[in-house]
Design a protein around this motif. Structure first.
Motif, PDB file in Angstrom:
ATOM      1  N   SER B  41      25.733 -64.221   0.202  1.00 32.93           N
ATOM      2  CA  SER B  41      25.598 -65.593   0.074  1.00 32.93           C
ATOM      3  C   SER B  41      27.058 -66.235   0.048  1.00 32.93           C
ATOM      4  O   SER B  41      27.076 -67.293   0.643  1.00 32.93           O
ATOM      5  N   GLN B  85      19.350 -69.863   0.573  1.00 32.22           N
ATOM      6  CA  GLN B  85      18.581 -69.029  -0.341  1.00 32.22           C
ATOM      7  C   GLN B  85      18.099 -70.065  -1.338  1.00 32.22           C
ATOM      8  O   GLN B  85      16.890 -69.694  -1.789  1.00 32.22           O
ATOM      9  N   ASP B 170      19.848 -67.159   4.945  1.00 33.62           N
ATOM     10  CA  ASP B 170      20.130 -66.478   3.494  1.00 33.62           C
ATOM     11  C   ASP B 170      18.822 -66.365   2.712  1.00 33.62           C
ATOM     12  O   ASP B 170      18.276 -67.007   2.143  1.00 33.62           O
ATOM     13  N   GLU B 171      18.441 -64.857   2.752  1.00 34.21           N
ATOM     14  CA  GLU B 171      17.355 -64.338   1.961  1.00 34.21           C
ATOM     15  C   GLU B 171      16.101 -65.405   2.100  1.00 34.21           C
ATOM     16  O   GLU B 171      15.242 -65.559   1.470  1.00 34.21           O
TER      17      GLU B 171
END
Ligand code: ADP
Ligand code: MG
Lengths: 481, 254
Positions: B41, B85, B170-171
């Motif tokens: 991240s 995220q 991100d994720e």
């Protein structure tokens, strides 16, 4: 960081847009305050004896009163003897129509973006424009009078509808109510008057624009709105003042009377000069606004967007006397730089099944201080009174302050009073999220703040809401870095 | 398109990224995997321009420009998109209003005229289909009260609206059930072209069944310690990260 600082520097030094003043010949009272000045004003305005007596009584009471100090604001004492209590553009006679108004005056209002003629007429807003101490023009009179609606300057109302003025003047805010209200009662020079007869829904927004132009002049206007049974009116108030180094005093009184089943919506966008970025100059805005829901099922709703003034002291309130009456207060108060605001409301439940709702959104930036002060009072016979209060504070940066002072006084066990309060900081996360989508920081702040204040802005009439949104963004420019 | 050379970044004096090297070309999909806390991240944030992170060494060029020299909003306008995220909530601001501001600021930067309400809504309708997102969701306050899945879907919807050249996810798969995962991946795949590139950050192999990467990199302790193709992801799935950790940590102690 240095990049941000320079943006901040650039934007906070942006000048107050309405900071210009115009030189035109004025008809002025001598500086100072005493009974002679009051007589001078009353004579100038060709007032009846009873009104002079009323003023003098207010003045004599005022002499025995002291300036309130309980508000969470600090400012140097105002020398009330150094002020001028009456200043009128030389052309004193009120124009019958706009063609007769001094073009210079029209130009002032044009510069404020307030077109007194065709444009507003098309938009369907009736305007009463008050410059310094006198009302200079009221538009749209004919259409309104066909419906029996009276919308005129206060001075005209005194001449043409003395019985109404006599009946309602001071009936909601007694002349001796507080220090500034008493002062206003003694020296008020003009303002707006509005009467909506029984059963009439006013078909357009009524609006007053106030502007302080002359130096060293206090503005003490008086607004009186009377909504008779089953009538409806939406009323707008806007204000600006030139940027001056010295502070100027604005101590207005607004009274609203709503008879049974009547509804009055009163909206303010207050943009008085707030002082410069170092805290120099600016308006002291010490205003008393109060409405009485006198009849059953009546409703008064205050909406205010407060962005200007150096010091604000203002608590638009509702006396819920009629059974089933409703009081509302929606407020956004923004302070930046060295501004101080102490504002809120009072809801006084007297009648049965009365309801009130308070939504206050404070936004503080710079080194400013922003206080909410609210009182909810439920009297003995007010069975089933309901209040809901929501007081939110939003902080930008860590040099400003937000304060909440709720007072609750309940004398009837069937009352239900709810109070919610939150304090939040405008998040770096939120701004970064906006940035990451291509939105510049300034616009991100405007977006976030307008979102935060949405519930209040939604209460404003359309044209005003747009103006208010822009104003919020403008007031806060450069406050995040 | 994107070239990262020896990138070091720290936060509050702690060095998190310790020399990242990565080349991403147009048309490619790169997956970045790695255990929790390895700096995935952080890398995404540094590329997007989050100011809390201090870049202490190295350089990043994007389409020939020095990316690190650009303000976050200009990076976005140049075509860098980060699907967060943890997307933030903005009360009182509808997704529609938010996106209209964003789209028009991006267009202005790119020298395009701004979209009026009708054109904007037409574009929205078209992109909504991609991620099967509901109009109702978009008129609500941005992300406020959205479920985890709705937030992620909204991120990809925004990506579709902004038409970035480099997307960093991100994720995006975490918190998605299998159906949502399929829908979101579908959206991403449809947006893929020879002109744009995608960096997919994840620590599950699962997502890569849907969004098939050309390269897989393993980030550990702020460095890319292993690169390979899709097979590397499968190997990680099978063996976990421990064997890589052991390899790196023992090499470090020698
Ligand atoms: N504000 C911070 N201060 C100190 N350390 C931080 C901060 N933010 C993140 N970190 C640390 O940086 C490391 C990398 O975090 P992150 O990039 O979120 O990892 P990943 O996304 O790979 O799980 C972690 O060890 C985390 O604790
Ligand atoms: Mg992470």
């Amino acid at each position: 960081m240095s990049k941000d600082n320079s943006i901040l520097e650039e934007l906070t030094s942006k000048e107050y847009e309405h900071g210009w003043s115009v030189n035109f010949e004025a008809d002025e009272a001598p500086i100072g305050l005493n009974e002679d000045i009051i007589r001078w004003i009353s004579t100038k305005k060709e007032e009846p004896q009873w009104l002079l007596e009323w003023r003098l009584k207010a003045f004599r009471t005022w002499l025995t009163m002291t300036e309130p100090e309980w508000a969470n604001v600090t400012y140097p004492k105002i020398d009330l003897q150094a002020l001028r209590y009456y200043s009128a553009p030389k052309q004193v006679k009120k124009a019958k129509n706009l063609d007769e108004v001094d073009p210079e005056l029209i130009a002032i209002y044009e510069r404020l973006g307030i077109s007194l003629n065709e444009q507003k007429r098309l938009q369907g807003i009736a305007v009463d424009a008050v410059l310094d101490s006198v009302s200079v023009a009221t538009t749209f009179r004919g259409t309104l009078s066909k419906l029996g609606i009276i919308f005129c300057s206060f001075s005209e109302a005194v001449k043409e509808h003395p019985e109404l003025v006599k009946k309602y003047l001071g009936s909601v805010v007694p002349m001796t109510d507080n220090y500034y209200a008493a002062l206003n009662s003694a020296v008020f020079s003009d303002g707006s008057f509005c009467y909506i007869p029984k059963g009439v829904r006013c078909p357009m927004e009524l609006s007053t624009y106030f502007r302080i132009n002359a130096a060293n002049t206090g503005q003490f206007e008086r607004t009186l709105i009377v909504a008779d049974e089953e009538s409806y009116v939406s009323y707008l108030e806007g204000c600006t003042a030139p940027s001056r180094d010295e502070n100027q005093l604005h101590a207005a009184v607004v009274e609203i009377h709503a008879a049974s089943h009547a509804e009055v919506k009163y909206s303010t966008v207050q943009n008085w000069f707030p002082g410069d970025k170092d805290g120099k100059g600016g308006i002291y805005n010490f205003v008393t606004k109060r409405g009485i829901c006198a009849g059953d099922y009546s409703k008064i709703s205050w909406t205010q967007v407060e962005t200007g003034s150096a010091v604000t002291w203002k608590y638009p309130s509702c006396i819920l006397k009629g059974d089933h009456s409703i009081g509302e207060f929606y407020s956004v108060a923004v302070t930046n730089n060295y501004q101080q605001a102490d504002t809120g409301t009072k809801m006084i439940h007297i009648g049965k099944n009365t309801k009130s709702r308070i939504v206050s959104k404070g936004i503080s930036a710079g080194k400013s201080q922003n206080s909410y002060r609210g009182q909810v009072q439920v009297m003995k016979r007010a069975d089933n009174a309901r209040n809901f209060s929501q007081c939110d504070s939003l902080l930008m940066g860590d040099r400003c302050g937000a304060h909440t002072f709720p007072y609750i006084d309940i004398n009837n066990s069937s009352a239900k009073v709810e109070h919610e309060a939150t304090t939040s900081k405008i998040g770096e996360d939120q701004i970064f999220y906006c940035n990451q989508r291509g939105i510049a920081t300034e616009d991100a702040v405007a977006l976030i703040v307008n979102g935060y204040a949405k519930e209040v802005l939604n209460q404003l009439p359309m044209e005003f809401a747009v103006e208010a949104q822009k104003l919020l963004a403008l007031t806060l420019e450069g406050s995040v870095g | 398109m994107l070239s990262i050379k020896n990138l070091h970044a720290s936060i509050e004096g702690n060095e998190i990224l310790r020399g990242i090297n990565l080349e991403v070309k147009a048309g490619e999909v790169h997956a970045i995997m790695g255990p929790n806390g390895s700096g995935k991240s952080t890398l995404a944030s540094v590329l997007a321009g989050r100011e809390e992170y201090e870049v202490t060494e190295g350089e990043v060029t994007f389409k020939g420009k020095d990316l690190l020299d650009l303000a976050p909003e200009d990076r976005a306008r140049e075509g860098v998109f980060l699907a967060f995220q943890y997307p933030v909530e903005i009360p009182g601001v509808s997704s529609t209003n938010f996106l209209r501001t964003a789209v028009n600021q991006v267009r202005e930067y790119r020298g395009l005229e701004s979209l009026d309400a009708v054109k904007f809504l037409t574009l929205m309708k078209e992109k909504m289909k991609l991620v099967e997102i509901d109009q109702k969701l978009l008129s609500r306050s941005l992300n406020e009260g959205f479920s985890g899945g709705e937030k992620k879907r909204n991120e990809i919807f925004q990506m579709a609206m902004l038409e970035p050249t480099l997307s960093i996810l991100d994720e995006t798969d975490s918190g998605l059930d299998i159906d949502a995962l399929r829908i979101v991946s579908n959206g991403v795949n449809q947006l893929k072209s020879g002109k744009n590139a995608t960096i997919v950050v994840t620590h599950y192999q699962r997502l890569l069944d849907y969004i098939v990467p050309d390269f897989v990199h393993v980030l550990y302790k702020g460095r890319i310690v292993k690169s390979g193709t899709k097979e590397l992801a499968l190997e990680l799935e099978e063996k976990g990260y421990d064997w890589i950790k052991d390899e790196i940590d023992s090499a470090a102690t020698v």
